[in-house]
Design a protein around this motif. Structure first.
Motif, PDB file in Angstrom:
ATOM      1  N   SER A 177       0.824  -1.208   0.000  1.00  0.00           N
ATOM      2  CA  SER A 177       0.000   0.000   0.000  1.00  0.00           C
ATOM      3  C   SER A 177       0.856   1.255   0.000  1.00  0.00           C
ATOM      4  O   SER A 177       1.992   1.256   0.477  1.00  0.00           O
ATOM      5  CB  SER A 177      -0.905   0.021   1.233  1.00  0.00           C
ATOM      6  N   MET A 178       0.287   2.338  -0.545  1.00  0.00           N
ATOM      7  CA  MET A 178       0.935   3.641  -0.471  1.00  0.00           C
ATOM      8  C   MET A 178       0.529   4.294   0.859  1.00  0.00           C
ATOM      9  O   MET A 178      -0.479   3.935   1.459  1.00  0.00           O
ATOM     10  CB  MET A 178       0.511   4.517  -1.648  1.00  0.00           C
ATOM     11  N   SER A 179       1.315   5.271   1.312  1.00  0.00           N
ATOM     12  CA  SER A 179       1.044   5.844   2.632  1.00  0.00           C
ATOM     13  C   SER A 179      -0.250   6.667   2.650  1.00  0.00           C
ATOM     14  O   SER A 179      -0.893   6.800   3.675  1.00  0.00           O
ATOM     15  CB  SER A 179       2.215   6.704   3.082  1.00  0.00           C
ATOM     16  N   SER A 180      -0.612   7.240   1.501  1.00  0.00           N
ATOM     17  CA  SER A 180      -1.879   7.972   1.414  1.00  0.00           C
ATOM     18  C   SER A 180      -2.400   7.844  -0.018  1.00  0.00           C
ATOM     19  O   SER A 180      -1.757   7.215  -0.864  1.00  0.00           O
ATOM     20  CB  SER A 180      -1.669   9.448   1.762  1.00  0.00           C
ATOM     21  N   ALA A 181      -3.564   8.453  -0.265  1.00  0.00           N
ATOM     22  CA  ALA A 181      -4.129   8.408  -1.619  1.00  0.00           C
ATOM     23  C   ALA A 181      -3.508   9.486  -2.513  1.00  0.00           C
ATOM     24  O   ALA A 181      -3.861   9.598  -3.682  1.00  0.00           O
ATOM     25  CB  ALA A 181      -5.641   8.567  -1.556  1.00  0.00           C
ATOM     26  N   ASP A 182      -2.602  10.281  -1.962  1.00  0.00           N
ATOM     27  CA  ASP A 182      -1.915  11.318  -2.749  1.00  0.00           C
ATOM     28  C   ASP A 182      -0.622  10.770  -3.328  1.00  0.00           C
ATOM     29  O   ASP A 182       0.431  10.836  -2.689  1.00  0.00           O
ATOM     30  CB  ASP A 182      -1.587  12.527  -1.850  1.00  0.00           C
ATOM     31  N   SER A 232      -6.694   5.043  -4.325  1.00  0.00           N
ATOM     32  CA  SER A 232      -6.833   4.792  -2.891  1.00  0.00           C
ATOM     33  C   SER A 232      -5.459   4.307  -2.433  1.00  0.00           C
ATOM     34  O   SER A 232      -4.549   4.198  -3.253  1.00  0.00           O
ATOM     35  CB  SER A 232      -7.909   3.729  -2.623  1.00  0.00           C
ATOM     36  N   THR A 233      -5.293   4.035  -1.165  1.00  0.00           N
ATOM     37  CA  THR A 233      -3.974   3.610  -0.696  1.00  0.00           C
ATOM     38  C   THR A 233      -3.548   2.272  -1.303  1.00  0.00           C
ATOM     39  O   THR A 233      -2.367   1.991  -1.398  1.00  0.00           O
ATOM     40  CB  THR A 233      -3.953   3.487   0.844  1.00  0.00           C
ATOM     41  N   SER A 234      -4.516   1.462  -1.714  1.00  0.00           N
ATOM     42  CA  SER A 234      -4.168   0.122  -2.173  1.00  0.00           C
ATOM     43  C   SER A 234      -4.483  -0.149  -3.645  1.00  0.00           C
ATOM     44  O   SER A 234      -4.188  -1.237  -4.143  1.00  0.00           O
ATOM     45  CB  SER A 234      -4.873  -0.924  -1.313  1.00  0.00           C
TER      46      SER A 234
END
Lengths: 195, 116
Positions: free
Chosen positions: B63-68, B87-89
């Motif tokens: 996953s990314m740390s945020s949706a940004d 989204s984060t994933s």
């Protein structure tokens, strides 16, 4: 706006601890992403014969969706020691903020449903992902690996909730119609095939 | 000649590490969208979801740390494609044909940003 804006008290303390643990994971070379990057040198993708076909109950008119696992990811799971246990993914904590102003910290397994129920999401942040960095799953067979990916990537409200009609099926990839017009007419409940 | 191999640089106070992975693609995928969507090659992708005509999702392994974060999507067999939501994933990609209507096509995408 940052996660700190929304987290208070114990939540904020836990978030700061998570950030520290993440930095340690990077420093020790145990970060989940680093394990995947390193495995690229010794893991070859496999052919994945099965896909997950599903309907989204929040999009009743939408055509059937098909989730195809990555052959490389399946191979990594079969090798073991690279990806975390499935529970680590599903239990990761996410802070979700809706346009309405509502926000909540939820498990990753519940995040898709939260997004659907609260309209447009302004932003979201991972606030605890440490199990994914710290733990690894043992080697698994092909079918277990496919199940792992589908349970992680298909929303839980699709496969984990009992409904009147079938919403999810694992099926042989060759049975998915190639013609989009035919496929759009498919309803899972009318299909006899299931793994 | 000497060679330095390093993944992180820590300051003298020992209270912060600079990740040299900052500029690397955290995930990428090359996929075909026609028929049953399939992954040709990938890195850091758990699966792709075919949501309908010209509508695909890339589901990230990590996953990314945020949706940004940034998704750069480039179609190869159709007029144009774009990244629609994140989204984060996961992230969504849409592809269009000549008449600017949704159309299946081949597409490549790369993800840049901060990891969870």
């Amino acid at each position: 706006m940052t996660p700190e804006t929304y987290l208070t008290g114990a939540q904020h303390t836990a978030y700061l601890q998570y950030q520290e643990d993440k930095a340690v994971a990077w420093a020790k070379g145990l970060h989940y992403w680093q394990r995947i990057a390193a495995s690229r040198h010794f893991v070859e993708p496999v052919d994945v014969p099965y896909v997950g076909a599903w309907h989204d109950p929040f999009e009743a008119a939408a055509p059937m969706k098909v989730t195809t696992p990555s052959g490389r990811c399946i191979s990594e799971l079969m090798k073991g020691g690279i990806h975390p246990p499935l529970e680590a993914h599903l239990g990761a904590k996410i802070l979700l903020v809706a346009k309405s102003g509502k926000y909540d910290v939820v498990d990753q397994i519940d995040a898709p449903e939260w997004r659907q129920r609260h309209g447009e999401i302004v932003n979201e942040w991972i606030v605890d992902y440490r199990r994914c960095h710290a733990e690894t799953a043992p080697p698994m067979g092909l079918e277990d690996a496919i199940e792992y990916v589908l349970m992680k990537d298909v929303p839980h409200y699709v496969w984990g909730t009992k409904r009147n009609r079938r919403m999810f099926a694992v099926m042989d990839r060759s049975r998915i119609p190639k013609d989009r017009r035919l496929r759009n007419a498919w309803k899972l409940e009318e299909l006899p095939c299931q793994l | 000649m000497s060679q330095i191999t390093v993944g992180n640089i820590q300051n003298l106070a020992g209270d912060g590490a600079t990740q040299l992975y900052e500029g690397l693609a955290k995930s990428w995928v090359e996929m075909t969208g026609a028929g049953t969507a399939a992954i040709t090659n990938s890195f850091g992708i758990g699966s792709i979801t075919d949501n309908g005509t010209g509508d695909y999702s890339g589901n990230l392994s990590t996953s990314m740390s945020s949706a940004d974060y940034s998704v750069i999507a480039a179609p190869s067999s159709i007029t144009h494609g774009l990244q629609a939501s994140t989204s984060t994933s996961a992230y969504q990609m849409l592809t269009y044909g000549n008449a600017h209507t949704a159309a299946d096509g081949n597409i490549s995408a790369a993800v840049f940003g901060d990891l969870a």
